[in-house]
Write an enzyme that holds these catalytic residues in place. Structure first.
Site, PDB file in Angstrom:
ATOM      1  CD  GLU A   1      -0.477  -7.954  49.535  1.00  0.00           C
ATOM      2  OE1 GLU A   1      -1.389  -8.401  48.821  1.00  0.00           O
ATOM      3  OE2 GLU A   1       0.035  -8.587  50.478  1.00  0.00           O
TER       4      GLU A   1
ATOM      5  CD  GLU B   1      -1.638 -16.544  50.757  1.00  0.00           C
ATOM      6  OE1 GLU B   1      -2.763 -16.037  50.941  1.00  0.00           O
ATOM      7  OE2 GLU B   1      -0.637 -15.869  50.480  1.00  0.00           O
TER       8      GLU B   1
ATOM      9  CG  ASP C   1      -1.594 -12.193  54.404  1.00  0.00           C
ATOM     10  OD1 ASP C   1      -2.797 -12.445  54.271  1.00  0.00           O
ATOM     11  OD2 ASP C   1      -0.798 -12.167  53.456  1.00  0.00           O
TER      12      ASP C   1
ATOM     13  CD1 TRP D   1       5.213  -8.832  51.854  1.00  0.00           C
ATOM     14  CD2 TRP D   1       5.759  -8.809  49.690  1.00  0.00           C
ATOM     15  NE1 TRP D   1       4.175  -8.223  51.178  1.00  0.00           N
ATOM     16  CE2 TRP D   1       4.495  -8.193  49.832  1.00  0.00           C
ATOM     17  CE3 TRP D   1       6.302  -8.899  48.409  1.00  0.00           C
ATOM     18  CZ2 TRP D   1       3.758  -7.684  48.750  1.00  0.00           C
ATOM     19  CZ3 TRP D   1       5.571  -8.394  47.327  1.00  0.00           C
ATOM     20  CH2 TRP D   1       4.322  -7.805  47.495  1.00  0.00           C
TER      21      TRP D   1
HETATM   22  C1  GCU Z   1      -2.103 -12.220  50.816  1.00  0.00           C
HETATM   23  C2  GCU Z   1      -1.968 -13.032  49.557  1.00  0.00           C
HETATM   24  C3  GCU Z   1      -2.229 -12.226  48.316  1.00  0.00           C
HETATM   25  C4  GCU Z   1      -3.562 -11.499  48.456  1.00  0.00           C
HETATM   26  C5  GCU Z   1      -3.555 -10.686  49.726  1.00  0.00           C
HETATM   27  C6  GCU Z   1      -4.871 -10.003  50.005  1.00  0.00           C
HETATM   28  O1  GCU Z   1      -1.047 -11.323  50.922  1.00  0.00           O
HETATM   29  O2  GCU Z   1      -0.689 -13.588  49.512  1.00  0.00           O
HETATM   30  O3  GCU Z   1      -2.238 -13.088  47.227  1.00  0.00           O
HETATM   31  O4  GCU Z   1      -3.783 -10.698  47.358  1.00  0.00           O
HETATM   32  O5  GCU Z   1      -3.306 -11.528  50.830  1.00  0.00           O
HETATM   33  O6  GCU Z   1      -5.560 -10.448  50.916  1.00  0.00           O
HETATM   34  O7  GCU Z   1      -5.210  -9.041  49.369  1.00  0.00           O
END
Ligand code: GCU
Length: 713
Positions: free
Chosen positions: A304, A406, A378, A556
């Site tokens: 990410e 989340e 996730d 996503w």
């Molecule tokens: C999810 C989440 C992110 C977070 C990521 C992670 O994708 O939406 O905000 O940074 O997990 O676990 O690194």
């Protein structure tokens, strides 16, 4: 007469009538409900001996005082002796026990390990003993819990050793005090006031964590800011570490992989570059000069948008080892996250972590532990266990759960996360045949791991009640309990939490427990029944978004995962599809490989199923989906209704807070049902079955629904 009755009632039920904002969490130490109960415990609590001197002993003394003040409503002045043969409660390390007690405990003391403790009743006295100061603190909290839940003390014998070594909270807190995926206000870490101001909240945080056995905290976001590794912030982190130390809590920091470039303009962050390695070594030395017992680094790399070893053609192991070598001389560790995936990799996103890490088994240094999310995607409402569990015999793996919700309605939905966690922990990986549960991987027994751990992504913020929803406290509490012992019974956990936090009245505890225990399945039904996943709104993940598509990153979107069309819905992960199933053992391939034998909970996770396919319930897939959404809505209403019956049994402040959140939950459950069924109904082309309510609006309404400034991004 009337007045007399009222004042008598007031005396009897102080908890009900006193406003309570929830700040004290499960450490309420609620007043004894009547004289008989008070008299019973007074014999013991009025005669405590605490032997030894250390900052942790001071913490123990203070906790006992707070508890006694609470139990007796301040009518008794706590007095805790240093040494008194007549004490009825004796708290002392095994080396400090006098001969009589040593004899009473006998061989049992040999079974106490590092952080463990023993509480034993013997000849009218209670001994709390341990080999370490922290063990003694844990034992004291355990004894106080017995009193909070009004258990009899006679005959008590509790020997507890933690099954997991590293029991950590992971804060996703930014230095500017916003919290990624945080829904309970801002970060409790006020960096600007640190190091000079140690807020009482930090102390209460440490007390709460110690009371459930948490022994580490990583205070910054995994999407890391390198600044935290500079002297300006290290001084502040050191102040937190000093505050937490007497509670047995070590501090960890998230390390940004390209910190050498950002902080010192190195031309590269290549983990095999000698200059880079020297940089990390020097940095580690510097950190330890501020925090001598610094726990180590938590790292998110190559995921990410975060930098990582991939940028230099290196492996995750090469990246982790460079940092591990730097902290090794000081006893530090590296928690390297397995949440690595990339939109450019053309395989099913859920396969990527396994594909990347499995070949690296055995290639990590012995002070590295790989931190793996509970499922391969996730933190969805329901996922099968991550296939890495059981697949890395030569590399210690630790669990990462998400306490902040989340993808589960965020702060306003009541969902007892321990139910979900238990499902994962109890899953059998079959790695070494039957009985190779995820728990056995985590506690090290399956593969002989030298390091073991469990991390929970914190749900804590500046809200007065810490967690937004009052019941979010239960998730924090349960996380600690499961990290200490993943075999703990979740019914007991939630029962204890309710008693300590609200009331020992069974007319409250039993129905409230029932709501909690039904909440998880309810939520799954109104959000993602039958194995649906990742159908939340874009970016903030609050509310439904099965229509989310396009936008540059397919992985996503929602359509990537549900693949609905006129014929069918679901992700084929068998041999005819992405074959993610190949990452599991043959036992699971047999069960999950065939839609007929796949439990309905994972049907659409592993299979593409036609809308009119008849399921074992006798319903078509479409009808089953619609009925489950309806069931979820009815479940949320049932929770609302059951809770309303508890009015007057606890304080009005928390009762009303939870009631209004339950109203939000019931409304949002309808939103989920209506929008998802309208959206998927376009593909199935089938009518809603009998018993499913008509949507309140048309699909366009839900597509247009937008809220600004949703928190937690
Ligand atoms: C999810 C989440 C992110 C977070 C990521 C992670 O994708 O939406 O905000 O940074 O997990 O676990 O690194």
């Amino acid at each position: 007469m009337y007045r007399l009755v009222i004042s008598f009632l007031l005396l009897l039920s102080p908890v009900i009538l006193k406003a309570n904002d929830g700040y004290k969490l499960w450490l309420q130490y609620l007043p004894f409900e009547n004289k008989a109960v008070a008299d019973y415990y007074q014999d013991y609590l009025g005669n405590i001996t605490l032997v030894g001197k250390s900052p942790t002993h001071e913490v123990i003394r203070r906790e006992l005082e707070i508890a006694i003040e609470g139990f007796f409503k301040g009518t008794i002045t706590p007095s805790i002796a240093d040494h008194n043969e007549y004490g009825l409660i004796w708290i002392a390390k095994s080396e400090d026990l006098s001969g009589t007690f040593k004899a009473a405990i006998g061989e049992k003391s040999k079974e106490i390990k590092d952080d463990g403790y023993l509480i034993k009743y013997s000849q009218g006295k209670i001994v709390v003993t341990a080999n370490s100061d922290i063990g003694l603190l844990y034992g004291t909290f355990a004894l106080l819990k017995k009193i909070q839940t009004r258990e009899k003390l006679e005959g008590m014998e509790i020997l507890e050793n933690p099954k997991i070594q590293l029991r950590l909270l992971n804060h996703w807190d930014n230095l500017n005090r916003t919290v990624e995926r945080g829904y309970a206000g801002f970060s409790i870490w006020n960096w600007h006031r640190l190091p000079h101001h140690i807020d009482q909240q930090y102390i209460d945080y440490a007390r709460a964590n110690a009371s459930i056995g948490i022994n580490g905290t990583s205070v910054t976001n995994v999407n890391a800011n390198a600044l935290v590794l500079t002297p300006e912030y290290l001084e502040k982190a050191a102040a937190l570490a000093d505050a937490f130390r007497p509670y047995g809590i070590k501090i960890y920091l998230t390390a940004r992989f390209n910190a050498p470039m950002i902080l010192d303009s190195l031309p590269t962050a290549d983990p095999l570059d000698l200059q880079v390695q020297a940089w990390w070594k020097k940095k580690a030395e510097e950190i330890y000069s501020y925090i001598p017992d610094f726990g180590g680094f938590l790292v998110k790399a190559d995921s990410e948008g975060q930098p990582g070893p991939h940028n230099y053609g290196r492996t995750q192991a090469e990246g982790a080892n460079t940092l591990a070598d730097a902290v090794k001389p000081f006893g530090g560790i590296v928690m390297w996250r397995a949440f690595v995936y990339n939109e450019k990799t053309p395989t099913d996103r859920i396969k990527q972590a396994y594909d990347e890490f499995k070949p690296l088994d055995g290639k990590f240094r012995d002070n590295v532990i790989v931190q793996v999310k509970n499922g391969p995607l996730d933190f969805q409402p329901r996922e099968p266990f991550h296939p890495l569990f059981g697949s890395m015999p030569e590399t210690p793996l630790m669990m990462e759960f998400q306490i902040t919700k989340e993808y589960l309605g965020q702060e306003s939905h009541w969902v007892n996360l321990a139910t979900m966690w238990e499902e994962v922990l109890q899953s059998d990986t079959y790695a070494k045949g039957v009985g190779s549960k995820v728990i056995n991987v985590l506690d090290g027994s399956l593969h002989g791991y030298k390091l073991t751990g469990m991390a929970g992504v914190s749900n804590i913020g500046t809200d007065r009640n810490w967690t937004g929803h009052h019941t979010g406290q239960a998730d924090w509490y349960a996380f600690g309990k499961l990290a200490w012992n993943p075999e703990s019974h979740i019914e007991e956990i939630i029962g204890d939490w309710l008693k300590m936090t609200y009331s020992n009245d069974p007319d409250f505890v039993n129905p409230a427990k029932n709501i909690a225990l039904n909440s998880y399945e309810t939520l799954v039904n109104y959000m993602t029944p039958l194995g649906l996943h990742h159908i939340m709104a874009r970016s903030h993940h609050w509310g439904p978004g099965p229509w989310v598509t396009g936008g540059g990153r397919d992985d996503w979107t929602a359509t990537y995962y549900h693949k609905a069309d006129k014929k069918a819905i679901g992700f084929d992960r068998t041999e005819s599809g992405s074959n993610a199933l190949a990452q599991y053992t043959p036992e699971w391939k047999n069960v999950w490989g065939d839609p007929e034998t796949t439990p309905m909970a994972f049907l659409l996770w592993f299979h593409r199923v036609s809308w009119d396919k008849k399921l074992s319930t006798g319903n078509s897939l479409w009808d089953e989906m619609a009925l489950r959404y309806q069931q979820g809505v009815e479940g949320a209403r049932w929770m609302q209704n059951e809770w309303s019956k508890l009015e007057g049994k606890i304080d009005t402040e928390r009762f009303t807070h939870i009631s209004s959140f339950l109203n939000i939950q019931a409304t949002e459950a309808e939103w989920w049902r209506d929008s998802c069924l309208l959206y998927f109904g376009q593909f199935s082309g089938m009518p809603l079955p009998k018993g499913v309510e008509k949507p309140k609006h048309d699909l366009q309404y839900y597509l247009n629904f937008k809220r600004n400034f949703v928190p937690g991004i």
